[in-house]
Enzyme design. Sequence first.
Site, PDB file in Angstrom:
ATOM      1  N   ARG A 262       0.874  -1.134   0.008  1.00 15.99           N
ATOM      2  CA  ARG A 262      -0.115  -0.036   0.096  1.00 15.99           C
ATOM      3  C   ARG A 262       0.928   1.267  -0.076  1.00 15.99           C
ATOM      4  NH1 ARG A 262      -5.218  -1.496   0.917  1.00 15.99           N
ATOM      5  NH2 ARG A 262      -5.700  -3.546   2.227  1.00 15.99           N
ATOM      6  N   GLY A 263       0.392   2.249  -0.701  1.00 12.28           N
ATOM      7  CA  GLY A 263       1.217   3.664  -0.660  1.00 12.28           C
ATOM      8  C   GLY A 263       2.412   3.305  -1.756  1.00 12.28           C
ATOM      9  N   ASP A 318     -14.202  -6.733  -1.976  1.00 12.99           N
ATOM     10  CA  ASP A 318     -15.376  -5.784  -1.532  1.00 12.99           C
ATOM     11  C   ASP A 318     -16.523  -5.248  -2.782  1.00 12.99           C
ATOM     12  OD1 ASP A 318     -14.222  -5.814   0.869  1.00 12.99           O
ATOM     13  OD2 ASP A 318     -13.627  -3.900   1.077  1.00 12.99           O
TER      14      ASP A 318
END
Length: 581
Positions: A262-263, A318
């Site tokens: 992430r990032g 999701d």
Amino acid sequence: FFNLALALISPLAPHNQGEHDSVGRRRHTVISKNMAKLTVALLSVTALSYDAFIPSPSPRRWRWSPARPRSISLRAESNARELWKVEPVDHISDWTTDDSGSSGGKTYPNPLSLKEHVPSSWFVGLNDAVAAKVQINALETINDSCFLSEDNEITQEEEECEGADRGLSAEAFILAGPRYKIAFDPRVCKAAIVTCGGLCPGLNSVIREVVMCLRRQYGVTRTVGVPGGYRGFLHPETWRDLDEENVKNLHNEGGSVLGSSRGGHDTVAIVDSLVRQGVNLLFVVGGDGTVRGAEKIAQEVKKRKLSIAVAVIPKTIDNDVPLLDRTFGFETAVDEARVAINVANTEAEGFPHGLGVVKVMGRNSGFIAMHAALSSCVADLCLVPEVDFSLDGPGGIVDHLYERLVEHDKAVVVVAEGAGQRLMAEMGASTGDAVKDASGNVLLDDVGPWLSKQLKRRLDDRLKDSSPYGDGLTLKYIDPSYMVRGIPPNTADNLYCLKLAHNAAHGAMAGFSSFIVGSVNTRECYVPIELVANKRNVIDTSHQSLWEYVVFATGQPSFQTNDDKREAKDIITTASGGVVL
């Protein structure tokens, strides 16, 4: 007119008098057929004289136009002018009468409409229909006498088409697939693939199929994998060559062979690295945060006028990428969540007053919880981030579960990880600090243990008082969490990964850039990144989607307070029951 002439002339045609008698029988058959054609021809001429001459949109003159199919009303009471040819279905009101003898039949209120806080928009309207054809001709206009040619020139007289809308004012997207001409020379092409964000079933399948499609269908032999997410672009010495041999079995493995993070996004540095390494096809695989990063890369590429195509294959269990029917990995996650729900149901059935609570993933969108709860057929309560709920009082979840436990001696609750965050804050169970991870996602309070504690506290004594044996609540809490995402994709997701990867390759090779590939109305298409960046797909709780199935099937409180005033035609609801937020 042709049939008329044929019917009149054919019986007069000469024939050999010495032929067998069967010829006479065949001649009689021909005459009969031609008489039938004559009848059809005469009926056609009669119909033409009455129906075919219709006024043009302009009152200046009359013109002939082919007769159009007659509009068929959905119901006799509908007075709206219909623009579609709707195939009729028999309705008993067509042949029955009410108590007064009037035609139309007797009607009764739907019991579901009497449930408290149920929006009226959950019910099918008088003129609601489903378009049979999704794929359209983008050059067609509302006025069907006006068409645009491929060079964008109007084919009819200018004054006849003046003011005609291009299209039906309905949203449409470019259909995905291979183009007749492509924008890159496969012999000198170099492609790069990167996976970012959380893991998801199907990541390896996408990597495999991008490589396979580029090599087998286009002859692109240079494809590299960027390890470790966006930060991997800063270290080209770690890039991995990908060929058929080292990707052939990836579809059977969970996770990502390239790893993720992430990032670590630095737009300018990433584009600089692409230029230095000679990459002109970039395939980015990730969720909402990754999509935002890809949009910045595409904008920088466009700003520099570089010949680099940026294609995004959206990934999130999701299912929160807007406009799309679904994202890959979602169905596999639902399958695994359903296994956990079935285990919870078995545990609940094994003890008096058994309650199974299952927490599944779903930070801001509760699609896994909704689909898994419905498909399990055993859930009594489903809690999602999109709908606030109350614990106590009339219409609260405690009374609902108490009734189920007393009546059935067991109950099952499915809760998404993002549900109940506001209630937890109001009850002082939240820190109130909006802590974010490297992707910008707010870290949530753990609703599963909190909810289990609240239900145990409120139901235990009530059940003991009502039980002849003094049995209280037997609660079993299950949290499958990461078990639903670190696994290989199921059959449906594996096929979907192939279609997305191939169409991403087709689009990039054709020269399209700054797009995501996904299924809209079951057809793969290219959607501009800007339409989905910084937006989210959430459960549509105000219109017909899937949420009303949850409320009706489980019998749980609705918690709806007001109807959404928007009409269904003004929103785009996805096949999975979502709407753009």
